[in-house]
Design an enzyme around this catalytic site. Structure first.
Site, mmCIF file in Angstrom:
data_model
loop_
_atom_site.group_PDB
_atom_site.id
_atom_site.type_symbol
_atom_site.label_atom_id
_atom_site.label_comp_id
_atom_site.label_asym_id
_atom_site.label_seq_id
_atom_site.Cartn_x
_atom_site.Cartn_y
_atom_site.Cartn_z
ATOM 1 N N ARG A 30 37.508 44.927 5.355
ATOM 2 C CA ARG A 30 37.265 44.441 6.662
ATOM 3 C C ARG A 30 36.443 43.423 6.660
ATOM 4 O O ARG A 30 36.558 42.445 7.632
ATOM 5 C CB ARG A 30 37.508 45.502 7.745
ATOM 6 C CG ARG A 30 38.629 46.082 7.831
ATOM 7 C CD ARG A 30 38.460 47.420 8.448
ATOM 8 N NE ARG A 30 38.015 48.303 7.509
ATOM 9 C CZ ARG A 30 37.504 49.566 8.171
ATOM 10 N NH1 ARG A 30 36.937 49.836 9.166
ATOM 11 N NH2 ARG A 30 37.185 50.209 7.207
ATOM 12 N N GLU A 42 29.244 60.477 0.485
ATOM 13 C CA GLU A 42 28.871 61.866 0.886
ATOM 14 C C GLU A 42 29.322 62.950 -0.135
ATOM 15 O O GLU A 42 28.682 63.599 -0.391
ATOM 16 C CB GLU A 42 29.746 62.051 2.132
ATOM 17 C CG GLU A 42 29.364 63.297 2.983
ATOM 18 C CD GLU A 42 30.299 63.332 4.040
ATOM 19 O OE1 GLU A 42 31.074 62.713 4.471
ATOM 20 O OE2 GLU A 42 30.060 64.551 4.976
HETATM 21 P P1 AMP Z 1 28.301 52.863 4.866
HETATM 22 O O1 AMP Z 1 28.004 52.475 3.367
HETATM 23 O O2 AMP Z 1 27.939 54.006 4.839
HETATM 24 O O3 AMP Z 1 27.527 51.972 5.639
HETATM 25 O O4 AMP Z 1 29.934 52.579 5.088
HETATM 26 C C1 AMP Z 1 30.103 51.196 5.379
HETATM 27 C C2 AMP Z 1 31.660 51.112 5.222
HETATM 28 O O5 AMP Z 1 32.427 52.115 5.794
HETATM 29 C C3 AMP Z 1 32.206 49.755 6.156
HETATM 30 O O6 AMP Z 1 32.652 49.052 4.951
HETATM 31 C C4 AMP Z 1 32.922 50.258 7.026
HETATM 32 O O7 AMP Z 1 33.853 49.596 7.192
HETATM 33 C C5 AMP Z 1 33.396 51.703 7.076
HETATM 34 N N1 AMP Z 1 32.975 52.668 7.942
HETATM 35 C C6 AMP Z 1 32.140 53.651 8.088
HETATM 36 N N2 AMP Z 1 31.977 54.188 8.988
HETATM 37 C C7 AMP Z 1 32.760 53.501 9.920
HETATM 38 C C8 AMP Z 1 33.221 54.152 11.257
HETATM 39 N N3 AMP Z 1 32.824 54.970 12.106
HETATM 40 N N4 AMP Z 1 34.391 53.259 11.657
HETATM 41 C C9 AMP Z 1 34.891 52.107 10.982
HETATM 42 N N5 AMP Z 1 34.388 51.957 9.673
HETATM 43 C C10 AMP Z 1 33.554 52.705 9.244
#
Ligand code: AMP
Length: 176
Positions: free
Chosen positions: A61, A98
């Site tokens: 995205r 996770e």
């Molecule tokens: P992180 O590496 O944990 O910061 O996860 C980021 C990625 O996961 C991003 O590319 C987001 O598009 C997706 N993501 C994580 N949590 C959500 C959420 N609650 N809603 C939408 N996309 C999420």
């Protein structure tokens, strides 16, 4: 008001894709020209003094906002993709999820030491993906100027993690 209009389009989906997660769906923002104009203007204004030369979008995205922002700024767009998707020589950085690990890649010749780069994604959660993406920019020898996201899930601490990992950068949240 453009900001309120854009923000009102974000849809929250409880328990998707896993129980306990509230998924933030930004696709209605992407499909609304006035909302996208607000998002692109906000990012362009915030980073106006950084003299950006490239936008690096994080799969998938981050591609929508990143490519539109690159076009808006009349600079180049570079994709950061999940492992195994880019066809030529790549740098790869692994990061923890996770459960287990994943890896993202960038073409080795996508950036040079002359580049000033802004990372773009839709949602910042734990910051694991964004930090791995920042490492990829550094591996290319380019200057990482910052990270722009539409939403930051504050309670997961991603913005702090990114700022600690890359102290001379700027994290901007459009709907902060
Ligand atoms: P992180 O590496 O944990 O910061 O996860 C980021 C990625 O996961 C991003 O590319 C987001 O598009 C997706 N993501 C994580 N949590 C959500 C959420 N609650 N809603 C939408 N996309 C999420």
């Amino acid at each position: 008001m453009p900001r309120e209009h854009a923000e009102s389009l974000i849809v929250e989906i409880p328990d998707y894709p896993n129980p306990g997660v509230i998924f933030k769906d930004l696709t209605p923002v992407f499909s609304d020209p006035a909302a996208m104009a607000f998002v692109l203007d906000a990012c362009a204004t915030h980073f106006a003094d950084k003299h950006l030369t490239k936008i690096a979008g994080i799969e998938a995205r981050g591609f929508m906002v990143g490519a539109a922002l690159a076009s808006h700024l009349n600079i180049g767009f570079v994709p950061i993709r999940k492992k195994g998707k880019l066809p030529r020589d790549t740098y790869r950085v692994e990061y923890t999820l996770e459960y287990g690990t994943d890896a993202i890649e960038i073409h080795k010749d996508a950036l040079t030491s002359a580049d000033h780069v802004l990372l773009v994604d839709d949602v910042l959660a734990t910051g694991g993906t964004a930090c791995a993406a920042g490492e990829l920019v550094n591996l290319c020898g380019a200057t990482l100027e910052g990270l722009a996201v539409l939403l930051n899930l504050d309670f997961l601490g991603g913005a702090e993690r990114f700022a600690q990992t890359f102290p001379n950068t700027d994290v901007f949240t459009v709907f902060g």
